[in-house]
Design a protein around this motif. Structure first.
Motif, PDB file in Angstrom:
ATOM      1  N   LEU A 227       3.247   9.958   1.450  1.00 30.30           N
ATOM      2  CA  LEU A 227       2.654   8.971   2.340  1.00 30.30           C
ATOM      3  C   LEU A 227       3.588   7.811   2.666  1.00 30.30           C
ATOM      4  CD1 LEU A 227      -0.923   8.685   0.766  1.00 30.30           C
ATOM      5  CD2 LEU A 227      -0.292   9.893   2.862  1.00 30.30           C
ATOM      6  N   TYR A 228       4.743   7.780   2.027  1.00 35.41           N
ATOM      7  CA  TYR A 228       5.617   6.613   2.153  1.00 35.41           C
ATOM      8  C   TYR A 228       6.058   6.380   3.600  1.00 35.41           C
ATOM      9  CZ  TYR A 228       9.443   3.337   1.374  1.00 35.41           C
ATOM     10  OH  TYR A 228      10.270   2.245   1.423  1.00 35.41           O
ATOM     11  N   ALA A 229       6.506   7.442   4.277  1.00 35.87           N
ATOM     12  CA  ALA A 229       6.999   7.300   5.658  1.00 35.87           C
ATOM     13  C   ALA A 229       5.898   6.774   6.571  1.00 35.87           C
ATOM     14  CB  ALA A 229       7.525   8.638   6.165  1.00 35.87           C
ATOM     15  N   GLU A 230       4.678   7.269   6.385  1.00 36.70           N
ATOM     16  CA  GLU A 230       3.551   6.820   7.201  1.00 36.70           C
ATOM     17  C   GLU A 230       3.266   5.341   6.980  1.00 36.70           C
ATOM     18  OE1 GLU A 230      -1.302   7.509   7.416  1.00 36.70           O
ATOM     19  OE2 GLU A 230      -0.020   9.058   6.533  1.00 36.70           O
ATOM     20  N   TYR A 231       3.295   4.915   5.726  1.00 33.05           N
ATOM     21  CA  TYR A 231       3.050   3.506   5.416  1.00 33.05           C
ATOM     22  C   TYR A 231       4.148   2.626   5.986  1.00 33.05           C
ATOM     23  CZ  TYR A 231      -1.103   3.741   2.455  1.00 33.05           C
ATOM     24  OH  TYR A 231      -2.388   3.868   2.001  1.00 33.05           O
ATOM     25  N   GLN A 232       5.389   3.097   5.938  1.00 32.21           N
ATOM     26  CA  GLN A 232       6.489   2.332   6.509  1.00 32.21           C
ATOM     27  C   GLN A 232       6.338   2.208   8.018  1.00 32.21           C
ATOM     28  OE1 GLN A 232       9.523   0.852   4.895  1.00 32.21           O
ATOM     29  NE2 GLN A 232       7.835   0.860   3.435  1.00 32.21           N
ATOM     30  N   GLU A 233       5.951   3.297   8.666  1.00 33.26           N
ATOM     31  CA  GLU A 233       5.805   3.290  10.114  1.00 33.26           C
ATOM     32  C   GLU A 233       4.708   2.328  10.557  1.00 33.26           C
ATOM     33  OE1 GLU A 233       4.689   6.420  13.748  1.00 33.26           O
ATOM     34  OE2 GLU A 233       5.161   7.169  11.721  1.00 33.26           O
ATOM     35  N   LYS A 234       3.642   2.268   9.787  1.00 28.35           N
ATOM     36  CA  LYS A 234       2.523   1.390  10.113  1.00 28.35           C
ATOM     37  C   LYS A 234       2.711  -0.017   9.551  1.00 28.35           C
ATOM     38  CE  LYS A 234      -0.894   5.122  10.374  1.00 28.35           C
ATOM     39  NZ  LYS A 234      -2.142   5.680   9.794  1.00 28.35           N
ATOM     40  N   GLU A 235       3.844  -0.239   8.877  1.00 30.53           N
ATOM     41  CA  GLU A 235       4.175  -1.532   8.285  1.00 30.53           C
ATOM     42  C   GLU A 235       3.094  -1.997   7.304  1.00 30.53           C
ATOM     43  OE1 GLU A 235       4.965  -4.199  11.514  1.00 30.53           O
ATOM     44  OE2 GLU A 235       6.944  -3.336  11.904  1.00 30.53           O
ATOM     45  N   ILE A 236       2.622  -1.052   6.502  1.00 30.61           N
ATOM     46  CA  ILE A 236       1.658  -1.344   5.449  1.00 30.61           C
ATOM     47  C   ILE A 236       2.430  -1.553   4.155  1.00 30.61           C
ATOM     48  CG2 ILE A 236      -0.367  -0.533   4.194  1.00 30.61           C
ATOM     49  CD1 ILE A 236      -1.001   1.253   6.581  1.00 30.61           C
ATOM     50  N   GLY A 237       2.115  -2.604   3.437  1.00 32.45           N
ATOM     51  CA  GLY A 237       2.860  -2.976   2.246  1.00 32.45           C
ATOM     52  C   GLY A 237       2.838  -1.924   1.155  1.00 32.45           C
ATOM     53  N   ASP A 238       3.889  -1.934   0.334  1.00 31.31           N
ATOM     54  CA  ASP A 238       4.019  -0.958  -0.750  1.00 31.31           C
ATOM     55  C   ASP A 238       2.872  -1.037  -1.756  1.00 31.31           C
ATOM     56  OD1 ASP A 238       6.319  -0.080   0.399  1.00 31.31           O
ATOM     57  OD2 ASP A 238       7.689  -0.962  -1.070  1.00 31.31           O
ATOM     58  N   THR A 239       2.353  -2.240  -1.968  1.00 27.92           N
ATOM     59  CA  THR A 239       1.254  -2.379  -2.925  1.00 27.92           C
ATOM     60  C   THR A 239       0.062  -1.527  -2.521  1.00 27.92           C
ATOM     61  OG1 THR A 239       1.902  -4.622  -3.577  1.00 27.92           O
ATOM     62  CG2 THR A 239      -0.385  -3.987  -3.983  1.00 27.92           C
ATOM     63  N   TYR A 240      -0.215  -1.459  -1.217  1.00 26.33           N
ATOM     64  CA  TYR A 240      -1.349  -0.676  -0.740  1.00 26.33           C
ATOM     65  C   TYR A 240      -1.116   0.824  -0.943  1.00 26.33           C
ATOM     66  CZ  TYR A 240      -2.737  -5.057   1.402  1.00 26.33           C
ATOM     67  OH  TYR A 240      -3.093  -6.366   1.600  1.00 26.33           O
ATOM     68  N   LEU A 241       0.128   1.245  -0.817  1.00 23.37           N
ATOM     69  CA  LEU A 241       0.446   2.644  -1.088  1.00 23.37           C
ATOM     70  C   LEU A 241       0.263   2.941  -2.571  1.00 23.37           C
ATOM     71  CD1 LEU A 241       1.496   5.449  -0.465  1.00 23.37           C
ATOM     72  CD2 LEU A 241       3.837   4.540  -0.540  1.00 23.37           C
ATOM     73  N   PHE A 242       0.742   2.057  -3.417  1.00 22.03           N
ATOM     74  CA  PHE A 242       0.555   2.232  -4.862  1.00 22.03           C
ATOM     75  C   PHE A 242      -0.924   2.347  -5.199  1.00 22.03           C
ATOM     76  CE2 PHE A 242      -0.354  -0.090  -8.885  1.00 22.03           C
ATOM     77  CZ  PHE A 242       0.122   0.868  -9.770  1.00 22.03           C
ATOM     78  N   GLU A 243      -1.737   1.484  -4.604  1.00 24.13           N
ATOM     79  CA  GLU A 243      -3.174   1.517  -4.878  1.00 24.13           C
ATOM     80  C   GLU A 243      -3.802   2.821  -4.393  1.00 24.13           C
ATOM     81  OE1 GLU A 243      -4.829  -2.000  -3.180  1.00 24.13           O
ATOM     82  OE2 GLU A 243      -4.270  -3.252  -4.886  1.00 24.13           O
ATOM     83  N   GLU A 244      -3.358   3.323  -3.253  1.00 20.94           N
ATOM     84  CA  GLU A 244      -3.911   4.592  -2.766  1.00 20.94           C
ATOM     85  C   GLU A 244      -3.530   5.734  -3.689  1.00 20.94           C
ATOM     86  OE1 GLU A 244      -4.115   7.499   1.158  1.00 20.94           O
ATOM     87  OE2 GLU A 244      -3.545   5.397   1.361  1.00 20.94           O
ATOM     88  N   ILE A 245      -2.288   5.746  -4.164  1.00 20.95           N
ATOM     89  CA  ILE A 245      -1.856   6.784  -5.106  1.00 20.95           C
ATOM     90  C   ILE A 245      -2.712   6.733  -6.362  1.00 20.95           C
ATOM     91  CG2 ILE A 245       0.042   7.596  -6.554  1.00 20.95           C
ATOM     92  CD1 ILE A 245       1.969   6.466  -4.436  1.00 20.95           C
TER      93      ILE A 245
END
Length: 261
Positions: A227-245
């Motif tokens: 999901l990292y590339a998608e989060y980067q493209e949407k400019e969503i912070g890394d913390t939100y990706l960590f929480e989703e994982i």
């Protein structure tokens, strides 16, 4: 002053003063089974009628009930749980758990971190809070082994859990990167040796730099996640990706679909 003008001023005063909402539900009754489980023998040492005044036009004044509940932890110390019925129960027991747990971690790592607290990755949205408030059986089912205040341990809050530990550092500008990393690594190792199943984010206060993420004691490299590339493209912070994982490891905690329309 004519009637229309008078009505206009009355309306303005009403809007500025706000409406009043009364919260009367007895949380000691609604959540008795949960309190019995998590606190063991408990008693209300204080019950008070409270009032929150509206601070902006359109806001509500609130009348609500607050309870101070005493119980003994597994070390024989008396603890006080503060509970208010104008918020979901999670808003009372979450901060209580964070305070208890942060003290235990602080005893291990000392004063180096600026702040230490627990955060629930599953409650980032209001609807989830509402869902658990409307479904107390699910609160008990999903959280009974996490919020067990009477016998909390360093490991228990991370067993099958959406919670994670946030460790914030606030280093002086005069400190070098090497000196910062030394302190961070020493703190991290102390936590991992004491809590091998920890979910954790280690973060620097100034500038928001994150040093490391952990789930169940294992370091997570966000860049390696699908999901990292998608989060980067949407400019969503890394913390939100960590929480989703982290949320994806405990999908049954998500009960938002149970919210009544």
């Amino acid at each position: 002053m004519n009637k229309i003008t008078a009505l206009f001023f009355v309306s303005i005063i009403f809007l500025l003063s706000g409406c009043t909402r009364d919260f009367t539900e007895d949380y000691t009754v609604k959540y008795k089974d949960f309190l019995d489980y998590t606190l063991g023998d408990w008693k209300v040492v204080k019950k008070s009628e409270e009032h929150n005044k509206a601070i902006a036009a359109g806001d509500y004044n609130e009348n609500f009930i607050a309870w101070e509940i005493a119980y003994k932890d597994n070390e024989g110390n008396e603890q006080i749980l503060h509970m208010e019925n104008d918020d979901p129960l999670m808003n009372s027991i979450g901060p209580h758990l964070s305070a208890l747990y942060s003290k235990k971690i602080r005893d291990i790592v000392g004063t180096a971190p600026k702040s230490i607290y627990l955060y629930n990755s599953n409650l980032s949205g209001t609807m989830m809070n509402i869902a658990y408030d409307e479904n107390p059986d699910k609160l008990y089912e999903n959280y009974k082994d996490i919020y067990k205040f009477k016998n909390i341990t360093l490991q228990s809050v991370f067993e099958n859990s959406p919670l994670y530990l946030v460790v914030h550092f606030d280093f002086p500008e005069t400190m070098t990167d090497e000196e910062e990393l030394t302190i961070v690594n020493e703190t991290k190792e102390k936590i991992l040796s004491s809590v091998p199943n920890v979910n954790m984010m280690i973060k620097r206060f100034e500038g928001g730099k994150v040093f490391d993420y952990y789930i169940n004691g294992e370091k997570i490299i966000l860049e390696e996640n699908e999901l990292y590339a998608e989060y980067q493209e949407k400019e969503i912070g890394d913390t939100y990706l960590f929480e989703e994982i982290l949320r994806n490891t405990v999908p049954h905690f998500d009960i938002e679909h149970l919210v009544e329309d």
